[in-house]
Write an enzyme that holds these catalytic residues in place. Structure first.
Site, PDB file in Angstrom:
ATOM      1  N   SER A  25      47.258  41.675  35.632  1.00 37.68           N
ATOM      2  CA  SER A  25      46.423  42.743  35.097  1.00 37.68           C
ATOM      3  C   SER A  25      44.946  42.365  35.052  1.00 37.68           C
ATOM      4  CB  SER A  25      46.874  43.176  33.697  1.00 37.68           C
ATOM      5  OG  SER A  25      46.559  42.187  32.746  1.00 37.68           O
ATOM      6  N   THR A  57      45.489  46.422  40.537  1.00 37.64           N
ATOM      7  CA  THR A  57      46.182  45.873  39.385  1.00 37.64           C
ATOM      8  C   THR A  57      46.239  46.966  38.332  1.00 37.64           C
ATOM      9  OG1 THR A  57      46.352  43.954  37.902  1.00 37.64           O
ATOM     10  CG2 THR A  57      44.141  44.831  38.282  1.00 37.64           C
ATOM     11  N   TYR A  58      46.589  46.602  37.106  1.00 37.52           N
ATOM     12  CA  TYR A  58      46.609  47.580  36.014  1.00 37.52           C
ATOM     13  C   TYR A  58      45.766  47.049  34.867  1.00 37.52           C
ATOM     14  CZ  TYR A  58      50.094  44.440  34.028  1.00 37.52           C
ATOM     15  OH  TYR A  58      50.739  43.331  33.539  1.00 37.52           O
ATOM     16  N   ALA A  74      47.913  36.452  39.264  1.00 34.37           N
ATOM     17  CA  ALA A  74      47.554  36.182  40.662  1.00 34.37           C
ATOM     18  C   ALA A  74      46.146  36.658  41.004  1.00 34.37           C
ATOM     19  CB  ALA A  74      48.573  36.842  41.589  1.00 34.37           C
ATOM     20  N   ALA A  75      45.699  37.751  40.385  1.00 35.65           N
ATOM     21  CA  ALA A  75      44.362  38.278  40.664  1.00 35.65           C
ATOM     22  C   ALA A  75      43.267  37.288  40.281  1.00 35.65           C
ATOM     23  CB  ALA A  75      44.160  39.598  39.930  1.00 35.65           C
TER      24      ALA A  75
END
Length: 118
Positions: A25, A57-58, A74-75
């Protein structure tokens, strides 16, 4: 027929943190979320101006007034603290509805404080 259009964006926000050991996120200052009409758990595109990365993403709520823009999971590998990003939300509109829609654009300063909201 529905078509997808820009709904809102937070323009040139500064990444304040990147937390690899979180479950995904982007954490966004709740005041910025409200200004941009972005809701918690909503899907967004992230565009990193510094390195050209583009990903989805969120959103999760960050502390109001904190200026927090933190990429999680991961981002976190795609950004560095200090990078400038654009956070974009989209919505589906009918041809009739889009005629009356103007996207919300939230401009921020170096500390992610709102300097313009239109």
């Amino acid at each position: 027929m529905l078509q997808e259009f820009l709904f809102s964006k937070i323009h040139r926000a500064t990444v304040t943190d990147a937390n690899l050991n979180y479950v995904g996120s982007i954490t966004v200052d709740e005041d910025l979320m409200k200004a941009a009409k972005i809701r918690e758990w909503q899907k967004v595109d992230i565009l990193d101006i510094n390195n050209g990365e583009r990903f989805q993403t969120y959103v999760i709520k960050g502390e109001p007034g904190s200026g927090c823009i933190c990429l999680n999971g991961a981002a976190a590998r795609k950004v560095q603290p200090g990078d400038k990003v654009i956070i974009i939300s989209y919505a589906y509109f009918t041809p009739e509805d889009i005629e009356h829609h103007t996207p919300t654009v939230v401009m921020v300063d170096e500390k992610n404080k709102i300097i313009q909201n239109h």
